[in-house]
Motif scaffolding. Structure first.
Motif, PDB file in Angstrom:
ATOM      1  N   LEU A   1       0.828  -1.203   0.000  1.00 23.02           N
ATOM      2  CA  LEU A   1       0.000   0.000   0.000  1.00 23.02           C
ATOM      3  C   LEU A   1       0.863   1.254   0.000  1.00 23.02           C
ATOM      4  O   LEU A   1       0.572   2.228  -0.686  1.00 23.02           O
ATOM      5  CB  LEU A   1      -0.921   0.008   1.217  1.00 23.02           C
TER       6      LEU A   1
ATOM      7  N   LEU B   1       1.197   4.411  -2.835  1.00 26.44           N
ATOM      8  CA  LEU B   1       1.056   5.834  -2.647  1.00 26.44           C
ATOM      9  C   LEU B   1       2.000   6.625  -3.524  1.00 26.44           C
ATOM     10  O   LEU B   1       1.782   7.806  -3.754  1.00 26.44           O
ATOM     11  CB  LEU B   1       1.324   6.207  -1.180  1.00 26.44           C
TER      12      LEU B   1
ATOM     13  N   PHE C   1      -9.708   0.139   5.519  1.00 25.03           N
ATOM     14  CA  PHE C   1      -9.015  -0.118   4.267  1.00 25.03           C
ATOM     15  C   PHE C   1      -9.808   0.459   3.093  1.00 25.03           C
ATOM     16  O   PHE C   1      -9.240   1.070   2.181  1.00 25.03           O
ATOM     17  CB  PHE C   1      -8.834  -1.617   4.095  1.00 25.03           C
TER      18      PHE C   1
ATOM     19  N   PHE D   1      -9.386   4.047   2.950  1.00 23.15           N
ATOM     20  CA  PHE D   1      -8.053   4.337   2.429  1.00 23.15           C
ATOM     21  C   PHE D   1      -8.015   4.196   0.914  1.00 23.15           C
ATOM     22  O   PHE D   1      -7.491   5.039   0.203  1.00 23.15           O
ATOM     23  CB  PHE D   1      -7.050   3.394   3.083  1.00 23.15           C
TER      24      PHE D   1
ATOM     25  N   SER E   1      -7.112   7.613  -0.921  1.00 22.70           N
ATOM     26  CA  SER E   1      -5.697   7.867  -1.139  1.00 22.70           C
ATOM     27  C   SER E   1      -5.374   8.021  -2.612  1.00 22.70           C
ATOM     28  O   SER E   1      -4.332   8.503  -2.973  1.00 22.70           O
ATOM     29  CB  SER E   1      -4.872   6.716  -0.577  1.00 22.70           C
TER      30      SER E   1
ATOM     31  N   GLY F   1      -3.079   9.567   2.385  1.00 22.23           N
ATOM     32  CA  GLY F   1      -2.639   8.201   2.167  1.00 22.23           C
ATOM     33  C   GLY F   1      -1.743   7.646   3.253  1.00 22.23           C
ATOM     34  O   GLY F   1      -2.112   6.671   3.914  1.00 22.23           O
TER      35      GLY F   1
END
Lengths: 130, 185, 658
Positions: free
Chosen positions: B25, B29, C290, C293, C297, C312
């Motif tokens: 994750l 980003l 999640f 997110f 993000s 994020g």
């Protein structure tokens, strides 16, 4: 004894699952390429579903309202690929801008696009001026 | 808490899985999923002659050898142009003596509101009008604001769509200034 | 002014959340200290007051066009209608976090006040968890996601909402409903964690939170349903679900929540699956974070994605923290949540519930893998890939069939060991299904559609069978009429009989899905005004091109007369009798958007939907390009979904017994 049976069952189930998922994914991955990369792949690229991204070359857009054929060329500064799509051009679609198409490359070198995904960007427009 | 082996292993397995997920994750980003690499990056920036609001013109060949920030804007572009305007002015104040030029190009706008905009933000860098829209077409400008960063050799190094910040621009400008090959500042 | 007040309110909220957290943690030694609980109540009240004030300030700014605030200038312009100014609160990133925080603060206050004096050894721990979560959300708003950021110079107007979001009334309702579902799942999570943290009790948390879970689940169901409906009505591709990362992000918690609702029944009845349930509720909560997110993000491109921001990394950190804390608590208290007893036999209701959990979790896992896969591939190889709908569709067909079978079996079997009666029930079920499948096979349905129909039939007959059996038994016992007996079933055992109703609703939804996936016809054609085209049993004639100026947009509509039958001769002159309907697909040119937003026109019958989109038009040549889609059984999805939501609401409705 019961514990072993349970673990065995769990392993079998998990195995079946992984097989399904991996198999399923492999068939459904769509790679993203640029015109240069696509041409570099040569004949191996023919027939595979993929996404092609580039700039709609100015002057290449041809729209036939009768047959609903939209033809244009995607380029990335080094190579170009001719594209054909059946259906009205999406509203964001203009020459000189970026676009991503999803479809397959034909043996004749023309990319048949099943869908056009136009790059979504911040949209602004001036108010109607007096 | 009794530490039995199965429990420890289970804990480690889950923790490892979670760590991998988080790393993925975090990686995610750092990428822009909507980025189609602009075909202009790495190419020579198109030359143009820009009529300025203050009178006179600015011709881009005169800027060769300097780092150039070209910002396409409009007075009706809320709120992004309003957010970034002070940042652009600060970049100009900070770097004008170090060989950086900030150029504002006003597009699809009217004279009075554009001048008001410049006055409100007290902008002092060269600012002009792309009357026929040719400059924005050459640069493939789709919306406002868009900002292009050009190195000393006239190549487009970066394109930003949306409001830019002083930090973002500065972090990209510094390496270009340190690049000592080519013309002097 | 409003911005400053709003920001200060958020600071107040942060202070109260932090203060409440500290007070509750500090007072942990004194287990039954009433002062500790009182502090908790005060902090909860302060938190709620702070966030509410911030919401009021933001709404005032949105409604009053206060463009000095960046969020307002980005989401509203002078032509935005009032409803969408109000709904602008959840139109973008910072505002949605504010909404989330508000719902969470309200729930926290409810827990603090509603359980006053009761469960003094559990509630403080629960509140600790809630304060910690609330602290994150309000803290984020005081930091990277400040909704009250000001602009250096006040612009004369704002940008306005994305036209896609302004095109439909459902935009106003879908996000709050979805968030209510997301945030609602924090409550069972907080209670489960509170149980672990306090080391007290084992099953209490589940009974206390049963209604919360049901409300959260119902909200999520409603939110998902509305999202699909909105997608269908607005996006113009004639579909309702695209396996978009944000859609997936909402679907996963729903699947886990559904699993949890069922396995919690097993725990209540048989005191089994304790650790399973705690893990499930932790997983559900993690998935809501999640999902937030993923949506916010911007790491995965989506129709929904809000633009990238600093949010994020903060969310990843929070996600990691929650994972670690929950895991530690779980491992530390493993003995506390040990099961007593075991599953008696594989042919029992509890075994079927466990099996249904496995299938639902498998579905969630599949979605998870498919959604994350592009990230993993790019991290490992650098190649950009997407995982398309075929992956999800291909896997969901066998999983869906399996789920339906398990649902049918679970309904027919009973708790504990099954006996002769169950065998008879199963025999009856199998027989009915076989007959229906044979009949459908003769009617021409084949392949996957036939298998799916068989599974739906199996499950449906099982539900109906329970109603009939129950009503007959009651009638025999009390001599009520059959309809009355049926009605009293619902009053006697809400959970069970509204549960069966939810299953029936799902059967209708699945029938709609199966129908709409097979037999779909799509045609694009250019027509001159007066010309007609034939699609799937309809003849459509373009009757004109009309421009209608509006407050914030210009609408170009193309009236299309619809006739049944495949004859162009039927389509005489405009307005001729015999037209089934006149549909008006349109393109909306919003002031602030560069490109028009098409609005489809839909004609729904229980059999099929006729869906028309105006793709392009040429006023000079008086022509238009229309996309026409005929989809069977789509309306069944909305009807079935509504039944599910109603059943959920009624199942949780406060009754006299509570």
């Amino acid at each position: 004894m019961k514990r072993i049976r349970l673990v065995l069952a769990a392993v079998i189930v998990a195995g079946a699952l992984i097989y399904l998922i991996v198999g399923g994914i492999r068939g459904a991955i769509v790679y993203y390429t640029t015109p240069s990369e696509l041409l570099a792949q040569g004949p191996s690229a023919v027939g595979r579903t993929m996404r092609l991204g580039g700039q709609v070359m100015p002057g290449s857009r041809r729209w036939n309202g009768g047959t609903l054929d939209l033809r244009f060329t995607l380029g990335d500064g080094n190579a170009t690929v001719p594209v054909i799509h059946h259906g009205a051009p999406p509203d964001l679609f203009t020459e000189g801008q970026g676009a991503v198409v999803e479809g397959t490359l034909g043996a004749d070198g023309i990319f048949t696009a099943r869908s056009i995904i136009v790059k979504h960007s911040e949209e602004y427009r001036p108010p109607q001026s007096p | 808490m009794k530490l039995s082996w199965p429990r420890v292993w289970a804990g480690i397995a889950v923790a490892a899985g979670a760590a991998v997920l988080l790393l993925v994750l975090v990686f995610g980003l750092h990428r822009d999923p909507k980025a189609i690499p602009s075909p202009l990056i790495g190419r020579q920036a198109p030359e143009f002659v820009l009529p300025l609001f203050d009178g006179g013109t600015l011709a881009t060949p005169a800027l060769h050898g300097r780092v150039v920030v070209i910002n396409f804007w409009a007075s009706w572009c809320f709120p992004a142009c309003y957010e970034e305007a002070p940042h652009l002015q600060r970049i100009w104040d900070r770097y004008r003596d170090r060989g950086v030029v900030v150029v504002g190009v006003n597009i699809q706008d009217q004279d009075r509101p554009a001048r008001d905009f410049i006055a409100r933000f007290e902008q002092t860098f060269p600012n002009g009008v792309d009357r026929l829209g040719k400059i924005s077409i050459d640069y493939g400008v789709y919306g406002v604001p868009e900002t292009f960063l050009i190195d000393r050799k006239g190549r487009i190094v970066h394109k930003y769509a949306g409001a830019v910040t002083e930090e973002t621009l500065a972090s990209e400008i510094e390496p270009l200034l340190a690049d000592a090959d080519g013309a002097s500042p | 002014m409003m911005a400053i007040l709003g920001f200060l309110s958020l600071i107040l909220a942060v202070g109260c959340a932090a203060g409440g957290l500290v007070a509750l943690l500090a007072g942990r030694r004194l287990r039954h200290d009433p002062a500790r609980a009182a502090w908790g109540r005060v902090a909860a009240a302060g938190l709620f007051a702070g966030v509410t004030l911030a919401v009021v300030m933001m709404e005032a700014a949105l409604i009053g066009f206060d463009f000095s605030i960046r969020y307002v200038a980005a989401n509203v312009n002078r032509a935005t209608p009032l409803l969408f100014r109000v709904a602008g609160l959840w139109g973008a990133l910072e505002g949605s976090i504010l909404l989330w925080a508000w719902i969470l603060a309200a729930l926290t206050l409810f827990v603090a006040v509603g359980y006053r004096g009761r469960h003094p050894d559990l509630i403080p721990s629960v509140l600790t968890v809630l304060f910690a979560i609330a602290l994150f959300f309000v803290g984020v708003m005081v930091g990277p996601a400040n909704p009250f950021t000001r602009l250096p110079v006040v612009p004369p107007d704002g940008r306005g909402l994305n036209p896609l979001l302004q095109n439909h009334l459902l935009m106003a309702i879908h996000p709050p409903l979805l968030y209510a579902g997301y945030v609602g799942l924090s409550i069972p999570y907080a209670f489960a964690m509170g149980t672990l943290l306090s080391g007290q009790h084992r099953d209490e948390w589940m009974t206390l939170t049963r209604r919360w879970t049901l409300v959260a689940w119902t909200s999520l169901t409603g939110g998902l349903l509305l999202g699909a409906r909105w997608s269908y009505d607005v996006l113009g591709w004639g579909g309702y679900w695209a396996w978009d990362p944000v859609e997936n992000a909402a679907f996963m918690p729903w699947l886990v929540a559904t699993a949890f609702i069922h396995s919690s029944m097993v725990q209540e009845r048989r005191h089994l699956l304790r650790m399973w349930n705690v893990s499930l509720v932790i997983l559900a909560f993690l998935l809501t974070i999640f999902g937030t997110f993923l949506t916010r993000s911007g790491i995965l491109a989506s129709v929904h994605s809000f633009t990238q921001s600093l949010i994020g990394p903060v969310f990843v950190a929070f996600l990691g923290l929650v994972m670690v804390a929950s895991l530690l608590a779980l491992l530390a208290r493993l003995p506390q949540i040990r099961d007593e007893g075991r599953l008696d036999s594989p042919l029992s209701r509890e075994a079927m519930m466990l099996l249904n959990n496995v299938v639902l979790l498998t579905m969630a896992f599949t979605i998870f893998v498919g959604t994350i896969f592009p990230l993993i591939v790019e991290a490992a190889t650098g190649a950009k890939v997407t995982v398309g709908p075929p992956f999800f569709n291909r896997l969901f067909v066998p999983l869906g069939v399996l789920l339906l079978m398990v649902m049918g079996l679970g309904t027919a079997l009973r708790w504990g060991r099954s006996g002769a009666e169950e065998t008879r029930k199963l025999g009856w079920l199998i027989g009915m299904t076989f007959l229906t499948v044979t009949a459908l096979g003769f009617a021409g349905i084949r392949g996957a559609g036939l298998v799916a129909s068989g599974a739906v039939c199996f499950m449906t007959v099982a539900q109906v069978g329970e109603y009939v059996r129950g009503a007959l038994a009651r009638r025999a016992a009390t001599s009520e009429s059959f309809p009355r007996a049926l009605r009293s079933l619902f009053a006697l055992n809400r959970q069970r009989y509204y549960g069966y109703l939810t299953h029936l609703g799902l059967a209708i939804v699945i029938t709609g899905i199966v129908g709409s996936q097979s037999g779909r016809i799509e045609v694009q054609q250019q027509l001159l005004v007066g010309q007609a085209m034939q699609v799937g049993g309809y003849t459509l004639r373009l009757d004109g091109l009309v421009a209608l100026p509006g407050a914030d947009k210009l609408v170009v509509a193309a009236p299309v007369a619809v006739f049944s039958g495949n004859s162009t001769a039927v389509a005489g002159s405009p307005g001729s009798p015999g037209a089934l309907d006149i549909l008006r697909p349109s393109e909306n040119f919003y002031r602030q958007a560069r490109t028009p937003v098409p609005t489809p026109a839909v004609r729904s019958t229980w059999r099929q939907d006729l869906y028309v989109v105006l793709m392009a038009f040429d006023p000079a040549a008086q022509s238009a390009v229309l996309r026409v889609v005929v989809t069977p059984l789509v309306s069944w999805i909305w009807v079935g979904g509504t039944i599910m939501v109603i059943a959920g609401v009624l199942a949780g409705w406060p009754s006299r017994q509570t």
